[in-house]
Enzyme design. Sequence first.
Site, PDB file in Angstrom:
ATOM      1  N   TRP A   9       0.811  -1.219   0.000  1.00 52.68           N
ATOM      2  CA  TRP A   9       0.000   0.000   0.000  1.00 52.68           C
ATOM      3  C   TRP A   9       0.839   1.261   0.000  1.00 52.68           C
ATOM      4  O   TRP A   9       0.527   2.225  -0.707  1.00 52.68           O
ATOM      5  CB  TRP A   9      -0.986  -0.025   1.169  1.00 52.68           C
ATOM      6  CG  TRP A   9      -1.937  -1.171   1.010  1.00 52.68           C
ATOM      7  CD1 TRP A   9      -2.043  -2.271   1.806  1.00 52.68           C
ATOM      8  CD2 TRP A   9      -2.846  -1.373  -0.080  1.00 52.68           C
ATOM      9  NE1 TRP A   9      -2.978  -3.131   1.287  1.00 52.68           N
ATOM     10  CE2 TRP A   9      -3.485  -2.604   0.129  1.00 52.68           C
ATOM     11  CE3 TRP A   9      -3.184  -0.631  -1.219  1.00 52.68           C
ATOM     12  CZ2 TRP A   9      -4.434  -3.127  -0.746  1.00 52.68           C
ATOM     13  CZ3 TRP A   9      -4.141  -1.136  -2.091  1.00 52.68           C
ATOM     14  CH2 TRP A   9      -4.748  -2.365  -1.846  1.00 52.68           C
ATOM     15  N   ASP A  28      -1.736   6.159   6.757  1.00 52.72           N
ATOM     16  CA  ASP A  28      -2.804   5.371   6.155  1.00 52.72           C
ATOM     17  C   ASP A  28      -3.161   4.283   7.156  1.00 52.72           C
ATOM     18  O   ASP A  28      -2.439   3.290   7.307  1.00 52.72           O
ATOM     19  CB  ASP A  28      -2.330   4.758   4.833  1.00 52.72           C
ATOM     20  CG  ASP A  28      -3.346   3.779   4.247  1.00 52.72           C
ATOM     21  OD1 ASP A  28      -4.427   3.597   4.842  1.00 52.72           O
ATOM     22  OD2 ASP A  28      -3.058   3.193   3.177  1.00 52.72           O
ATOM     23  N   LYS A  31     -12.869  -1.980   6.188  1.00 50.30           N
ATOM     24  CA  LYS A  31     -12.188  -2.997   6.996  1.00 50.30           C
ATOM     25  C   LYS A  31     -12.813  -3.014   8.393  1.00 50.30           C
ATOM     26  O   LYS A  31     -13.554  -3.919   8.717  1.00 50.30           O
ATOM     27  CB  LYS A  31     -10.695  -2.677   7.107  1.00 50.30           C
ATOM     28  CG  LYS A  31     -10.052  -2.189   5.818  1.00 50.30           C
ATOM     29  CD  LYS A  31      -9.759  -3.302   4.842  1.00 50.30           C
ATOM     30  CE  LYS A  31      -8.923  -2.780   3.677  1.00 50.30           C
ATOM     31  NZ  LYS A  31      -8.681  -3.784   2.653  1.00 50.30           N
TER      32      LYS A  31
END
Lengths: 516, 516
Positions: B161, B241, B267
């Site tokens: 990511w 993040d 999530k």
Amino acid sequence: MAPFEAMTSINHSGSNFTSSLGRLVEEESQQPIMTADKVDPNHPALQGSLTPPANCPSSKVLNFSPGPTNLPAAVESTILRRCFPDPSTKRLGSMALSHRSPEFGAILRNSIALTRRVMEVPPEYEILFTQGGGHGQFAAVPMNLCPNKDAKATYIVSGTWSSRAVIEAEKYCTPTAISSVNEDGATFTSFPSAERIVAEHDPDSKFIYMCSNETVNGIELHRLPVFDDVDNTTVPPLVVDASSDFTSKPISWRKSNVGILFACASKNIGHPGITMVIIRKDLLGQANPFTPGFLNYETNILADNVWNTIPTFNVDVIGIMMEWILDQGGIEAMEENSVAKAELMYGLIEDSNGFYGTPIDKSSEHRSRMNVPFCVAGGDEELTNLFLVECWNRGIVGLRTVTPFKQGIYLRASLYHGVSYEETVVLANFMKEFAARHSISKDVGETTMVAENISSAMEPASPDSSCVDLSIFSSSPTGVDMALTLPKNFKVSSYTKLSRDMFAPPALAPASTTLR
Amino acid sequence: MAPFEAMTSINHSGSNFTSSLGRLVEEESQQPIMTADKVDPNHPALQGSLTPPANCPSSKVLNFSPGPTNLPAAVESTILRRCFPDPSTKRLGSMALSHRSPEFGAILRNSIALTRRVMEVPPEYEILFTQGGGHGQFAAVPMNLCPNKDAKATYIVSGTWSSRAVIEAEKYCTPTAISSVNEDGATFTSFPSAERIVAEHDPDSKFIYMCSNETVNGIELHRLPVFDDVDNTTVPPLVVDASSDFTSKPISWRKSNVGILFACASKNIGHPGITMVIIRKDLLGQANPFTPGFLNYETNILADNVWNTIPTFNVDVIGIMMEWILDQGGIEAMEENSVAKAELMYGLIEDSNGFYGTPIDKSSEHRSRMNVPFCVAGGDEELTNLFLVECWNRGIVGLRTVTPFKQGIYLRASLYHGVSYEETVVLANFMKEFAARHSISKDVGETTMVAENISSAMEPASPDSSCVDLSIFSSSPTGVDMALTLPKNFKVSSYTKLSRDMFAPPALAPASTTLR
């Protein structure tokens, strides 16, 4: 719970209001109905409340909001059934599905295939799901079609949304604006003609942009223009913001040289959080290098719509909406229904002898079927407020949203697919009744009759109900007949401004009322 | 319906599989269980199917997907009850609410206030809801913090990511990357140390970016770094993040000098389609002029989160999740639960004598609690496939998502809030059982015992059921005891690769099976 205080307080106000109305009606039912006092400016209905009294006569909330708003009742039932399976079925709803699972792949293909079928999208177009709403596309369109800021584009500026679009576009391209703003420099009541667009567009434009329904201004292009018909000039491809009218009428993709059509979902095709972009493939590959990946059409098409996580549930809902449209008879049926609802509203306004007004003249070809702006009694503030409060009390909401867009004196009835014809009839009938009640004709006998009707209407429906009984107002489609209901010699100037202080707490509002 | 063909075909395969398994078990229950043939590579479980057989022994789908995935069962019930009110209640669900209505205003304030409370967000931070997912923020962060492309930033590159983030950032700023990539140039098993970041960061950076949990790589920073502790150097604000670990542990906002923290919802905090951005106010006002309005933090904060249409339902769901977290005991309880689930999994892997492996060494401080990567039998393809199929048959799904990110030999158990401790125990117990079944110890008596257990386990639970009965495998938390279950002298090299062709249609797969 503390964080819900605001909402709770709204509900409380609602209860106070209805109790107070109940008392007033009981105590004063022998008095003349034409009493007046100011409507409490803090009444929830005037703050845009969408929560009518729980015991209002409507069987459900009649939501005329400009969006987000309800989907059709049948669609909402299907969503509940299909997207929220009982855990014991061992099936996951779309919200819980990985966007890379075969189950979601099937949902995605289904929604795309049904959209293609419903809207007869030719094979040279790709169907993309994006995020960021209409405003996201105001940026994404010029980013994707203009490699740099020097690239040209022509913007048809016909109202609030196209104005916002061209302001955003100025960051990414060099736009030429063709505006239909009125002489006042503020209002829009028409679209520029196709002839004017052909004559005034920048021929170097990468595209010609337009918004086919301006929700705030109440104007709509019922058919996309066909510029080739004007003088056989080849003009750049059309980019259409169809956020508020998509699936309400057919699109002539090829004939109108549509390059891109986008629609945020929260009006006619789904819930907020997803935007559909239909793009002709030959327009791909010219994005500005700084286009964010998630807004880059080509990137997302190459990744089959799952370059990053897609709002899975929202995609599912769009498929369910498209199924419903097919079940209803497809796009022709949708258009017929939209026309019928709009004609009901505009007919009522036309026949009200000026009690109701709308900014778009009857002679216009551009009256919006999706959003019907209307004013009450020439915009009289007290009567408008009373109208909103009485609507709210009957379960009719969403006619005045508190927005940053100046709407002046106009309320708005939005008639997306979530609003049925029958619900439109209920609104129309109430509007007829309200107009009749607040019009004093020169004929005293007629006035008395109206007052008597209203007097009985204002009595509680049952001992437990503090709401007025609407049953005397027909809510069947055939019951709509303005000509019979309104006094023949009714004139705009002849109505008396009447309102009732029904909303202040009893302690502040004495039971005695006065005739102004 | 035709567009659902793909899904239907998946379900069909499932049925074929279970019927075929049922027949095999019935016909061969007297044969040794250690029979083998290849698993059908087209089996739905190997295509990422999240739809187990409807009659599998689990009471619900046990979804270990890396997201989107389930929310906690209690949250899903509350969503149904609160967001889908019966029309007769005259209350609109959040999906149908105008984003400018007072009702939605209350929901919005509620979700923000609860987030602030749960995560102890100091008052100098604003809480924003945006669209476009994590990838949207990969662009939005540098756009908002870097006035032009020459502006500097430091990116900690620690996995999939953060790698994606720095690639996107290169469009909008001049990043310095501090990478913890391994010598192979491809894998990541750790984060750069705080000392290294302090030493190597560009001091002119507008921010230092990091991803606190790398879902694909299985590494997590359990606490954000505090750079000031290193050598009293003042370093630029941290951008985090936290898409996959937000609300699983506390955030030291001030001590870690957090400038921005963002988290896409799908999530731990909600459904896909919304991303939360928490931004320190002093960082506003330096956006690149070409930042799209809907991605501009300042624009949206000034408009109180409703500059354009916000995904109303998704905001509501986040509030419900935050309520649930508070009900559970707040962020400390969430962390305890996350630690417990992760310890269960890593403990199982450690105690498997190498039958299961994980890429992050036990000595690491960075093993992810959110995503546990593990391989089966050193990555043996047949055994891994059999494992996935048997999981699926038991209702355990999401362990291998078909993604564009290379995961090599590793499966992944994602343990977000939607996965309860009890569900993790069910997975762990199955993993123990699977390991035991596929290990041949030198002790023949022990092997026989394992085989007998499995033989009875493979019998249908009832005449109507074609699924195996899992009841002999404890699913209570106290039943987890690897040391007692696994043969003591079990070695990686000593298990026999066994699988069963249970998935081909009967015509292609004769009832007779052979021992390899």
